[in-house]
Design a protein around this motif. Structure first.
Motif, PDB file in Angstrom:
ATOM      1  N   MET A   1       0.706   4.347   7.244  1.00 55.06           N
ATOM      2  CA  MET A   1       1.598   3.939   7.214  1.00 55.06           C
ATOM      3  C   MET A   1       1.539   2.546   6.284  1.00 55.06           C
ATOM      4  N   SER A   2       0.290   1.891   6.668  1.00 53.58           N
ATOM      5  CA  SER A   2      -0.577   1.354   5.760  1.00 53.58           C
ATOM      6  C   SER A   2      -0.469   1.125   4.496  1.00 53.58           C
ATOM      7  N   GLU A   3      -1.542   2.220   4.718  1.00 54.74           N
ATOM      8  CA  GLU A   3      -1.948   3.285   3.189  1.00 54.74           C
ATOM      9  C   GLU A   3      -0.449   3.854   2.373  1.00 54.74           C
ATOM     10  N   ARG A   4       0.431   3.771   2.575  1.00 53.35           N
ATOM     11  CA  ARG A   4       1.309   3.813   2.075  1.00 53.35           C
ATOM     12  C   ARG A   4       2.152   2.627   1.219  1.00 53.35           C
ATOM     13  N   ASN A   5       2.241   1.863   1.950  1.00 53.05           N
ATOM     14  CA  ASN A   5       2.670   1.074   1.581  1.00 53.05           C
ATOM     15  C   ASN A   5       1.673   0.423   0.621  1.00 53.05           C
ATOM     16  N   TRP A   6       0.307   0.895   0.831  1.00 54.33           N
ATOM     17  CA  TRP A   6      -0.980   0.175  -0.241  1.00 54.33           C
ATOM     18  C   TRP A   6      -0.398   0.586  -1.920  1.00 54.33           C
ATOM     19  N   ASN A   7      -0.114   1.711  -1.554  1.00 57.35           N
ATOM     20  CA  ASN A   7      -0.066   2.766  -2.354  1.00 57.35           C
ATOM     21  C   ASN A   7       0.855   2.958  -3.649  1.00 57.35           C
ATOM     22  N   THR A   8       2.620   2.275  -2.218  1.00 55.11           N
ATOM     23  CA  THR A   8       3.078   2.181  -3.242  1.00 55.11           C
ATOM     24  C   THR A   8       3.817   0.974  -4.385  1.00 55.11           C
ATOM     25  N   ASP A   9       2.744  -0.657  -3.524  1.00 57.70           N
ATOM     26  CA  ASP A   9       2.562  -1.519  -3.518  1.00 57.70           C
ATOM     27  C   ASP A   9       1.220  -1.489  -5.330  1.00 57.70           C
TER      28      ASP A   9
ATOM     29  N   ILE B   1       1.947   1.205  -6.866  1.00 58.14           N
ATOM     30  CA  ILE B   1       2.440   2.518  -7.953  1.00 58.14           C
ATOM     31  C   ILE B   1       3.398   1.089  -8.755  1.00 58.14           C
ATOM     32  N   GLY B   2       4.036  -0.495  -8.461  1.00 59.35           N
ATOM     33  CA  GLY B   2       4.866  -1.087  -8.858  1.00 59.35           C
ATOM     34  C   GLY B   2       4.290  -2.319  -9.956  1.00 59.35           C
ATOM     35  N   PHE B   3       2.563  -1.819  -9.851  1.00 62.40           N
ATOM     36  CA  PHE B   3       1.605  -2.941 -10.608  1.00 62.40           C
ATOM     37  C   PHE B   3       1.618  -2.063 -12.102  1.00 62.40           C
TER      38      PHE B   3
ATOM     39  N   ALA C   1       1.206  -4.048 -15.806  1.00 59.36           N
ATOM     40  CA  ALA C   1      -0.497  -3.808 -16.516  1.00 59.36           C
ATOM     41  C   ALA C   1       0.139  -3.314 -17.840  1.00 59.36           C
ATOM     42  N   LEU C   2       0.620  -1.852 -18.063  1.00 57.13           N
ATOM     43  CA  LEU C   2       0.119  -1.175 -19.024  1.00 57.13           C
ATOM     44  C   LEU C   2       1.085  -2.192 -20.106  1.00 57.13           C
ATOM     45  N   ILE C   3       2.498  -2.987 -19.682  1.00 61.11           N
ATOM     46  CA  ILE C   3       2.967  -3.678 -20.941  1.00 61.11           C
ATOM     47  C   ILE C   3       1.985  -4.998 -21.174  1.00 61.11           C
TER      48      ILE C   3
END
Lengths: 257, 264
Positions: free
Chosen positions: B1-9, B11-13, B17-19
């Motif tokens: 559960m927490s791992e999944r949240n960490w992953n989506t966090d 992804i949001g960055f 970061a690319l920009i």
């Protein structure tokens, strides 16, 4: 002799109709309802769903007005809702932004009673409904039965002249309902409140009441009044006695008309 | 559960970061001239200078506090005016039919006109600058506050009202003890919308000509050719908008906490 004056709550030839959208004729919901309820009496109004018993309670509470007929509480005509006729609704209807204690104090604060006395009174009734330890809980943190107990305490703490209950246990599960019935029986034994209890449950009416007013299907009329002879204090075991079954059969027959 | 949240966090960055990397690279290579897009490093230096005046890189070095204060004051006043009118009028129209039928149609008629459309006439009435800005902020923020307060008040459960009445609430106490608390979630949503719009209209007003204010700095910098000082105030406006929103939400939470504490 029963007279108008010793009636705690009196309903005199109440009738009520609703207009139906798109139709010319009115829907008659209540037809010439009359009864009176004495001090400390526990009266159930028993009827099938849709017979107008909730409308009747709304009129007794002062939420709605009858088309004709009068309601009087302790000889005073009923003109609107009042803490004298506190209501326990089918759902708890607690204020979700107040915790249990503040919900129960709400009416007392409006009465501008002494704060210390109010707090003491509140804790007495919090204990009476076995919610001590949950004073700081918000309604959303409580089970349905606990919420309904808080609603009961909120009404009782105002020491109403009549307590009006609109199928208060209908939306609870069977086990919670039994314990709520038990609780109400013991509270009534202790405080002797005058109660009007709306229900469609024959067993519940028999177990709780001193008297049962049986209502007919729409338009609602009181077709029979039955005195319940069982001794108090009562408990759930009463429901398995033979006298209970006989009376129950009789009431069901009367309900079926 | 927490791992999944960490992953989506994570992804949001990726996109920001690319920009940022692209931005850094194009300005580094000099492919895009600095007068169009300044390099991130330069931007940060100018921003710090704007706040502290440590190197006087631009004529605006060290002037952030004065400009920010002017902008915050305008938002506070305009938003305050909008709330002072929007909340009571909203609650009234939400509950009282007479208020609704006499007020609501007019308000919604005015609401159809986009707030920006008021700018020219506001300049005629109030002149360029201060009062015009206040007028625009107050006018634009009024509508979401009013509409949401009314919506919240009108959708209070009739059962809660009955409960209040049978417990002894008069019409007035019913308003203060049942209707307004029950309408709070929608009302706070309206206030937040109003505050966001306040910042938008603040910039519009300030662009048209005030001496102090973040919007004024942007317009001034454009004329003087300081492209960094167009972008830097944008960042500070975003930050101030976010902070003010957090303060607004926080103060309502505090109110709840105060209520919880006060009963002991």
């Amino acid at each position: 002799m029963r007279s108008m004056h010793d009636a705690k709550l009196l309903a005199d030839s109440i009738s009520k109709s609703y207009s139906r959208p798109g139709e010319k004729n009115f829907l008659k919901v209540l037809d010439d309802i009359r009864f009176h309820i004495r001090e400390s009496e526990f009266v159930s109004i028993l009827g099938p769903s849709g017979c107008g018993k909730s409308t009747l309670l709304n009129i007794l509470a002062g939420f709605e007005t009858a088309d004709c007929g009068d309601v009087a509480c302790c000889g005073e005509p009923v003109k609107g809702p009042s803490p004298e006729r506190a209501v326990v609704f089918q759902s708890p209807v607690l204020f979700p932004w107040l915790d249990v204690k503040d919900n129960i104090l709400y009416g007392l604060k409006l009465k501008k009673e002494d704060r210390k006395e109010s707090e003491d009174l509140a804790s007495v009734y919090i204990k009476a409904v076995a919610l001590d330890g949950f004073e700081e809980y918000f309604p959303s943190q409580l089970s349905g039965g606990m919420q309904q107990r808080a609603a009961l305490a909120r009404a009782l703490v105002l020491r109403p002249k009549v307590l009006l209950m609109d199928e208060p246990f209908a939306s609870l599960d069977a086990q919670t309902r039994y314990s709520m019935q038990q609780l109400l029986l013991s509270l009534h034994g202790k405080y002797r409140h005058t109660m009007v209890f709306i229900t469609h449950d024959v067993e519940e009416a028999l177990l709780m009441s001193d008297r049962i007013c049986i209502m007919s299907k729409r338009p609602g009329r009181i077709v029979e009044e039955i005195d319940v002879p069982f001794e108090r204090p009562r408990s759930l075991s009463l429901t398995s006695t033979q006298e209970f079954s006989i009376l129950k059969t009789k009431i069901i027959a009367s309900l079926m008309g | 559960m927490s791992e999944r949240n960490w992953n989506t966090d994570i992804i949001g960055f990726i996109l920001p970061a690319l920009i940022f990397i692209t931005w850094y690279l194009v300005t580094l290579e000099g492919k895009v001239p600095g007068y169009l897009i300044p390099s991130p490093v330069n931007l940060v230096r100018v921003a710090v200078d704007f706040a502290t005046g440590y190197a006087n890189l631009t004529p605006y070095g060290g002037t952030l506090p004065a400009h920010a204060l002017a902008s915050v004051q305008r938002v506070a006043l305009g938003f305050g005016l909008a709330a002072a009118f929007g909340l009571p009028l909203g609650f009234l129209t939400g509950r009282i039919n007479l208020a609704k039928s006499s007020l609501d149609p007019t308000v919604h008629l005015i609401r159809i006109i986009p707030g920006i459309g008021w700018l020219p006439i506001a300049m005629v009435w109030f002149g360029v600058g201060e009062t015009t800005t206040l007028f625009l902020v107050a006018l634009a923020a009024f509508f979401p506050i009013y509409v949401n307060a009314a919506q919240g008040a009108s959708s209070v459960s009739p059962l809660l009202i009955r409960a209040g009445r049978m417990l002894g609430a008069s019409r007035l106490t019913l308003f203060t003890t049942v209707i307004i608390p029950a309408a709070m979630p929608s009302t706070v949503a309206g206030l937040r919308l109003g505050l966001g719009i306040s910042w938008a209209y603040l910039v519009l007003g300030e662009l048209t000509g005030v001496t102090y204010g973040l919007g004024a700095v942007m317009m001034d910098a454009r004329m003087l050719g300081h492209v960094e000082m167009i972008l830097v105030p944008m960042i500070f406006i975003g930050l101030l908008g976010r902070v003010s929103d957090m303060l607004l939400v926080g103060s309502f939470k505090r109110l709840d906490m105060f209520r919880e504490e006060s009963k002991q």
